[in-house]
Enzyme design. Structure first.
Site, PDB file in Angstrom:
ATOM      1  N   ARG A   1     -52.199  55.196-104.126  1.00 13.48           N
ATOM      2  CA  ARG A   1     -51.938  53.925-105.277  1.00 13.48           C
ATOM      3  C   ARG A   1     -51.406  54.357-106.695  1.00 13.48           C
ATOM      4  O   ARG A   1     -51.124  53.507-107.650  1.00 13.48           O
ATOM      5  CB  ARG A   1     -53.151  53.585-104.908  1.00 13.48           C
ATOM      6  CG  ARG A   1     -53.531  52.336-104.429  1.00 13.48           C
ATOM      7  CD  ARG A   1     -54.879  51.870-103.770  1.00 13.48           C
ATOM      8  NE  ARG A   1     -54.245  50.877-102.587  1.00 13.48           N
ATOM      9  CZ  ARG A   1     -55.483  50.256-101.869  1.00 13.48           C
ATOM     10  NH1 ARG A   1     -56.555  50.293-102.223  1.00 13.48           N
ATOM     11  NH2 ARG A   1     -55.040  49.154-100.847  1.00 13.48           N
TER      12      ARG A   1
ATOM     13  N   LYS B   1     -58.695  44.553 -81.331  1.00 14.41           N
ATOM     14  CA  LYS B   1     -58.821  43.830 -80.805  1.00 14.41           C
ATOM     15  C   LYS B   1     -57.651  42.488 -81.095  1.00 14.41           C
ATOM     16  O   LYS B   1     -57.163  42.736 -81.929  1.00 14.41           O
ATOM     17  CB  LYS B   1     -59.935  43.371 -81.904  1.00 14.41           C
ATOM     18  CG  LYS B   1     -61.495  44.443 -80.704  1.00 14.41           C
ATOM     19  CD  LYS B   1     -62.232  43.551 -82.140  1.00 14.41           C
ATOM     20  CE  LYS B   1     -63.869  44.399 -81.358  1.00 14.41           C
ATOM     21  NZ  LYS B   1     -64.792  43.621 -81.489  1.00 14.41           N
TER      22      LYS B   1
ATOM     23  N   GLY C   1     -55.052  43.870 -96.651  1.00 13.06           N
ATOM     24  CA  GLY C   1     -54.826  42.971 -95.926  1.00 13.06           C
ATOM     25  C   GLY C   1     -53.661  41.762 -96.674  1.00 13.06           C
ATOM     26  O   GLY C   1     -53.404  40.718 -96.052  1.00 13.06           O
TER      27      GLY C   1
ATOM     28  N   GLY D   1     -53.574  50.365 -93.772  1.00 17.68           N
ATOM     29  CA  GLY D   1     -54.084  51.262 -93.466  1.00 17.68           C
ATOM     30  C   GLY D   1     -54.058  52.139 -92.473  1.00 17.68           C
ATOM     31  O   GLY D   1     -53.062  53.728 -92.547  1.00 17.68           O
TER      32      GLY D   1
END
Length: 399
Positions: free
Chosen positions: A39, A200, A380, A357
């Site tokens: 980052r 999931k 996100g 990620g």
């Protein structure tokens, strides 16, 4: 093409101007040392360009989740020295991101200086996008640059509010991200393939429902594929599977059919009786999974078929691994398909954009990340973009 937002090309003469630059400095640390400076490195083009042009660069960022309270363990003072080492120039630390004391410290800075302001989340008003905090921050600067795509899905004071209070521009990392995302799903060249993996279905439902209407080929991997196989009447043994979501999987199959999107599920799989590194495994047809076995990776025949799909596509968007890639040998399918995508991108036949990620870790493990057209480090924000949602930090730049 004209961009729907202003960039550093539009900012004009910045010499001596105070530029508030929102970056993502929320890096992982252990024992006081930064363990991954990705980052930091992504901020360099913007910060260096502005400083070289004589701007006073004031970096705004959050660090951890201090919940509106000062917390010395989450002070950006901790990253100031490691950041200056990556930047290759001295960086000052200013103990607040608003107020008279911060203003007095900024007044001592010279053109070309770089400073990190204290954690924006030390103020409760940051996450509430409080107009008073926005106004107090805005007083410190003459212009605002948002370079933190990874925080763009949050409507916070430093990510969204400031864009309305000062002349606002996209930084170079933000610009690169938005340009790549536009190529991948905004205005892509068809046929488009999407790889969506992960444990999931429940966490990726919105992504899957949005993508079937956008892409020509949807490749489903990871534990999610088991739920889709179960919906097709396949017995998946002890595999991770959300049996209560098979009706939802059926609805996604139906939506895909209406949209002429082909859903690809594995027809051969790698199974084991226990989930650990290098257990006894077998490769079987999906209809041959025993009751005491679990599916942990996509099989070689399916990977070959998926490679053929990618060879006929012009665009690929990838989020999530195909198997339990952290545990060998269940990284085999992900690594093989990632290398195919990388080779096609090198040859110029595929635009490949990946994010999230786990995905970045998997592509790095495959040695393929460097050849992808673009790899987003945003988690996100990338996911919400794949869901077709408007990102507040981006929308605020586009007015």
């Amino acid at each position: 093409m004209t961009k729907p937002f202003k960039t550093l090309d539009d900012i004009g003469d910045v010499r001596g101007k105070r530029i508030l630059v929102r970056e993502d400095l929320n890096v992982p640390m252990a024992d006081g040392a930064v363990t991954d400076d990705t980052r930091f490195r992504s901020t360099l083009p913007t910060v260096t360009e502005l400083a070289d042009k004589g701007a006073i660069v004031l970096i705004l960022a959050h660090f951890g989740r201090p919940k509106g309270q000062r917390n010395p363990e989450m002070s950006l003072a901790l990253v100031t020295r490691p950041y200056s080492e990556v930047l290759g120039r001295s960086v000052q630390f200013i103990d607040d991101c608003q107020g008279d004391e911060a203003a007095a410290a900024i007044a001592t800075l010279q053109p070309g200086d770089v400073a990190i302001l204290e954690n924006t989340r030390f103020h409760a008003g940051e996450e509430k996008n409080d107009p008073e905090l926005v106004a107090a921050m805005a007083k410190l600067g003459d212009a605002y640059v948002n370079d933190a795509f990874s925080a763009a899905h949050r409507a916070h004071a430093s990510t969204e509010g400031l864009a309305h209070a000062l002349p606002a521009y996209a930084g170079r990392a933000m610009e690169a991200e938005l340009t790549a995302l536009d190529k991948a799903l905004g205005n892509p060249e068809h046929p488009v393939a999407a790889v969506v993996g992960g444990a999931k279905v429940s966490t990726k439902l919105d992504v899957l429902q949005h993508l079937v209407a956008q892409v020509d080929h949807l490749i489903i991997g990871g534990g999610m594929a088991n739920t889709f196989l179960a919906a097709r009447g396949v017995h998946v043994g002890k595999s991770l599977c959300e049996h209560d979501l098979t009706a939802t999987a059926d609805a996604i199959f139906d939506a895909a059919e209406r949209a002429n999107c082909t859903i690809h599920l594995p027809y051969d799989v790698v199974v084991a009786k226990e989930f650990r590194a290098n257990p006894p495994i077998r490769t079987v047809n999906v209809h041959e999974v025993a009751a005491d076995e679990m599916i942990l990776d996509v099989g070689p025949a399916a990977v070959e078929a998926l490679a053929d799909v990618l060879k006929n596509c012009r665009t690929l968007v990838w989020n999530g691994p195909l198997g339990a890639f952290e545990t060998p040998p269940f990284d085999t399918a992900t690594v093989a398909l990632a290398r195919t995508a990388a080779a096609l991108t090198r040859d110029g036949s595929l635009v490949s954009v990946a994010g999230g990620g786990d995905t970045v870790a998997a592509l790095n493990q495959a040695g393929a990340a460097g050849d992808f057209t673009f790899v987003s480090t945003a988690g996100g924000a990338f996911l919400e973009w794949m869901e077709g949602k408007e990102l507040p930090g981006v929308a605020a730049l586009s007015r």
